[in-house]
Write an enzyme that holds these catalytic residues in place. Structure first.
Site, PDB file in Angstrom:
ATOM      1  N   SER A  43       0.827  -1.210   0.000  1.00 12.78           N
ATOM      2  CA  SER A  43       0.000   0.000   0.000  1.00 12.78           C
ATOM      3  C   SER A  43       0.857   1.253   0.000  1.00 12.78           C
ATOM      4  CB  SER A  43      -0.925   0.005   1.227  1.00 12.78           C
ATOM      5  OG  SER A  43      -0.206  -0.283   2.412  1.00 12.78           O
ATOM      6  N   GLU A  59      -0.445 -12.694  -0.959  1.00 13.47           N
ATOM      7  CA  GLU A  59      -1.892 -12.663  -1.104  1.00 13.47           C
ATOM      8  C   GLU A  59      -2.390 -13.908  -1.830  1.00 13.47           C
ATOM      9  OE1 GLU A  59      -2.387  -7.787  -1.520  1.00 13.47           O
ATOM     10  OE2 GLU A  59      -3.205  -9.112  -3.060  1.00 13.47           O
ATOM     11  N   GLU A  93      -9.039  -9.652   5.009  1.00 16.04           N
ATOM     12  CA  GLU A  93      -9.445  -8.281   4.697  1.00 16.04           C
ATOM     13  C   GLU A  93     -10.853  -8.215   4.108  1.00 16.04           C
ATOM     14  OE1 GLU A  93      -7.931  -4.338   2.168  1.00 16.04           O
ATOM     15  OE2 GLU A  93      -6.637  -6.102   2.331  1.00 16.04           O
TER      16      GLU A  93
END
Length: 282
Positions: free
Chosen positions: A46, A116, A184
């Site tokens: 991010s 991920e 998430e």
């Protein structure tokens, strides 16, 4: 305070002691997180958006992440440092994934890397990295690097198919050897099922109560501009305060109020005379 380790994180889960994780992308942010006593620091991709100004996380490179990660590592003493891997640096093969993970350990001092996804290919990458002796933190639910395939930045686990997939992915990631799992943008009821499905700590972000929580540092400080995700809570107004401070500085410069005599250094009369003589004789 002793350094946080994987066994300690598992002890915290077993004892019902919430795990605190924040992102950080530089030395000052890491120092602030360390002084605040957080348990884990995530050097997130991010940073592509909040530090480098890109539109998505996929733009950041390994070299850029390594610079951020090295700064964070130098700023931490006890926190467990987890580093995201850049999109495109683990997708091709297990060998590529291991080589990427090794760079984060050797060049940045990472305690673990984060991957991920929970597809069979991603599980193979996790197993390979763990086999190389490098801890892995998994990440399921909303996975920003592949958000396009999920239909955009939207919550997961809200349909029968999606909820079933999340359970399979959580079990698979844990079985592949991940030491922790970030979940998430998932309904809290589904997160609770995931906690029952695996024995590793679950770190939630927009996923309701879990074994721990993570937020982006710039979000919780109130630095992020514009609309933020539903799960964000700002605990400060650093963005507005920073703008106000810079505006005050600019105003004083333009009005000649800054700098004042107290902000300068004194020179002896002899030094001034010598400078003027040098000017006259040039």
């Amino acid at each position: 305070m002793p350094k946080i380790t994987i066994p300690r994180l598992h002890e915290m889960r077993a004892a019902g002691e919430p795990i605190v994780m924040v992102t950080a992308y530089d030395y000052p942010g890491a120092r602030a997180a360390e002084r605040a006593g957080v348990d884990m620091v995530l050097v997130g991709d991010s940073g592509a958006q909040v530090v480098l100004g890109h539109d998505s996380t996929v733009a950041i490179t390994t070299d850029e992440l390594l610079v951020l990660a090295g700064a964070v590592r130098r700023g931490t003493e006890t926190a467990f440092v987890v580093c995201d891997v850049a999109f495109g640096t683990t997708e091709l093969s297990d060998e590529q994934a291991v080589a990427t993970a090794i760079r984060f350990v050797k060049e940045a001092g990472a305690d673990a890397v984060k991957l991920e996804g929970g597809s069979p290919e991603r599980l193979s990458r996790i197993r390979a990295i763990v086999a190389a002796g490098i801890p892995v933190v998994g990440h399921i639910g909303l996975t920003p690097q592949t958000a396009t395939a999920l239909g955009g930045l939207r919550a997961q686990g809200r349909t029968t198919e999606s909820a079933e997939r999340l359970v399979r992915e959580a079990i698979g990631v844990a079985a592949a050897g991940a030491c922790c799992l970030v979940v998430e943008a998932v309904p809290s009821e589904i997160t609770e099922v995931l906690r029952e499905a695996v024995s590793i700590p679950l770190i939630g972000i927009g996923a309701g109560p879990a074994d721990g929580q993570v937020l982006v540092l710039h979000d919780l400080l109130g630095v992020t501009e514009g609309r933020t995700a539903k799960f964000v809570k700002a605990y400060g107004t650093i963005g507005a305060d920073t703008t106000a401070a810079i505006a005050a500085y600019a105003g004083e410069v333009r009005s000649a109020a800054f700098p004042g005599p107290e902000h300068g250094y004194a020179a002896s009369p002899e030094a001034v005379a010598a400078a003027r003589a040098a000017l006259a004789g040039r």
